[in-house]
Design a protein around this motif. Sequence first.
Motif, PDB file in Angstrom:
ATOM      1  N   SER A 123       0.842  -1.192   0.000  1.00 23.83           N
ATOM      2  CA  SER A 123       0.000   0.000   0.000  1.00 23.83           C
ATOM      3  C   SER A 123       0.877   1.242   0.000  1.00 23.83           C
ATOM      4  N   ILE A 124       0.254   2.390  -0.186  1.00 26.04           N
ATOM      5  CA  ILE A 124       0.997   3.650  -0.143  1.00 26.04           C
ATOM      6  C   ILE A 124       1.674   3.820   1.208  1.00 26.04           C
ATOM      7  N   ALA A 125       0.950   3.509   2.284  1.00 27.22           N
ATOM      8  CA  ALA A 125       1.519   3.659   3.629  1.00 27.22           C
ATOM      9  C   ALA A 125       2.723   2.740   3.812  1.00 27.22           C
ATOM     10  N   GLU A 126       2.647   1.528   3.304  1.00 21.97           N
ATOM     11  CA  GLU A 126       3.758   0.590   3.447  1.00 21.97           C
ATOM     12  C   GLU A 126       4.975   1.032   2.639  1.00 21.97           C
ATOM     13  N   ILE A 127       4.722   1.564   1.444  1.00 27.43           N
ATOM     14  CA  ILE A 127       5.821   2.092   0.629  1.00 27.43           C
ATOM     15  C   ILE A 127       6.487   3.256   1.345  1.00 27.43           C
ATOM     16  N   THR A 145       3.161   3.840 -12.187  1.00 31.52           N
ATOM     17  CA  THR A 145       2.013   3.153 -12.784  1.00 31.52           C
ATOM     18  C   THR A 145       1.739   3.706 -14.182  1.00 31.52           C
ATOM     19  N   HIS A 146       1.817   5.021 -14.318  1.00 30.30           N
ATOM     20  CA  HIS A 146       1.611   5.658 -15.625  1.00 30.30           C
ATOM     21  C   HIS A 146       2.652   5.180 -16.640  1.00 30.30           C
ATOM     22  N   LEU A 147       3.889   4.975 -16.181  1.00 25.25           N
ATOM     23  CA  LEU A 147       4.968   4.531 -17.073  1.00 25.25           C
ATOM     24  C   LEU A 147       4.916   3.029 -17.357  1.00 25.25           C
ATOM     25  N   HIS A 155      -2.037  -1.174 -10.134  1.00 23.40           N
ATOM     26  CA  HIS A 155      -2.754  -0.753  -8.938  1.00 23.40           C
ATOM     27  C   HIS A 155      -4.077  -1.502  -8.872  1.00 23.40           C
ATOM     28  N   GLU A 156      -4.307  -2.163  -7.738  1.00 23.51           N
ATOM     29  CA  GLU A 156      -5.543  -2.915  -7.582  1.00 23.51           C
ATOM     30  C   GLU A 156      -5.911  -2.980  -6.101  1.00 23.51           C
ATOM     31  N   ASN A 157      -7.142  -2.571  -5.778  1.00 29.19           N
ATOM     32  CA  ASN A 157      -7.644  -2.624  -4.397  1.00 29.19           C
ATOM     33  C   ASN A 157      -6.692  -1.927  -3.412  1.00 29.19           C
ATOM     34  N   LYS A 158      -6.233  -0.743  -3.792  1.00 23.52           N
ATOM     35  CA  LYS A 158      -5.373   0.092  -2.960  1.00 23.52           C
ATOM     36  C   LYS A 158      -3.975  -0.490  -2.738  1.00 23.52           C
ATOM     37  N   LEU A 159      -3.642  -1.535  -3.486  1.00 24.92           N
ATOM     38  CA  LEU A 159      -2.325  -2.140  -3.374  1.00 24.92           C
ATOM     39  C   LEU A 159      -1.595  -2.037  -4.709  1.00 24.92           C
TER      40      LEU A 159
END
Length: 257
Positions: free
Chosen positions: A35-39, A58-60, A65-69
């Motif tokens: 998740s963002i918090a874990e990163i 992700t754009h590159l 990205h799936e289910n906030k992970l």
Amino acid sequence: MNTEIDPPAKRDLIAGLEKGLQVIEAFDQERSRLSIAEIAERTGLTRAAARRYLITLTHLGYMRHENKLFSLTPMVLRLGQSYLHSARLPRVVQPLLYRLAYALGEAASVGVLDHDQLVCVAAVSAGQLVSSTLQPGTRVPAYCTANGRMLLASLPPQQIEAFLARAQPEQITEYTIVNKERLALEIARAGVRGYALVDQELELGLCTIAVPLKNFRGEVVAAMNISVHAGRMPIDQMVERCLPAMIKIQVELNALL
């Protein structure tokens, strides 16, 4: 062999690139989806900054990205392929590694040190799938592998001492040497005799023997090993059965590197 160079000035570094690579490196076998918090926690970034890096990657195409992970995509492999396709070492060693593996009928690989890890840069299975770690790009601890110990033995004494001071050996198998005094002895022994032997310290059943590979200046730039299953060839037979063929290939490669 690693050489000491002056660190670059801070003004010459691109912080954004450094942090973006840290985000990619945050993922591993135990943490394939984060998740963002874990990163943020693993990289030291703020959540807002971690979110921006993840959205950019992700754009590159390097993330999904799936289910906030978030997780890495196969596009990340392009980074490793760029090294394997452009670096001279893998291209030079692969044909002779193939010859060695099929002459002995055993798996062979070449690895280099990356900090305290061994990275495989070339491998030939010769029909013997003894370990999943014998694949280009795989990373394993240097302290419990024959290639790793051979490369550690080639370092200047102060670098070996520094490695032992910071190392935290884990008991990966019942045979893994975790005592630092014993580990120092094994590294020194590899340096004196010119080859390293490791008996099932990384994986049960996996025995390896390694020799150093040197460039034209006499600097150790990699290590080459033969890996066998202990059931087919006990560790005490590896020197007699494998080392002569390895030395022949070692001499040829030393003339090419």
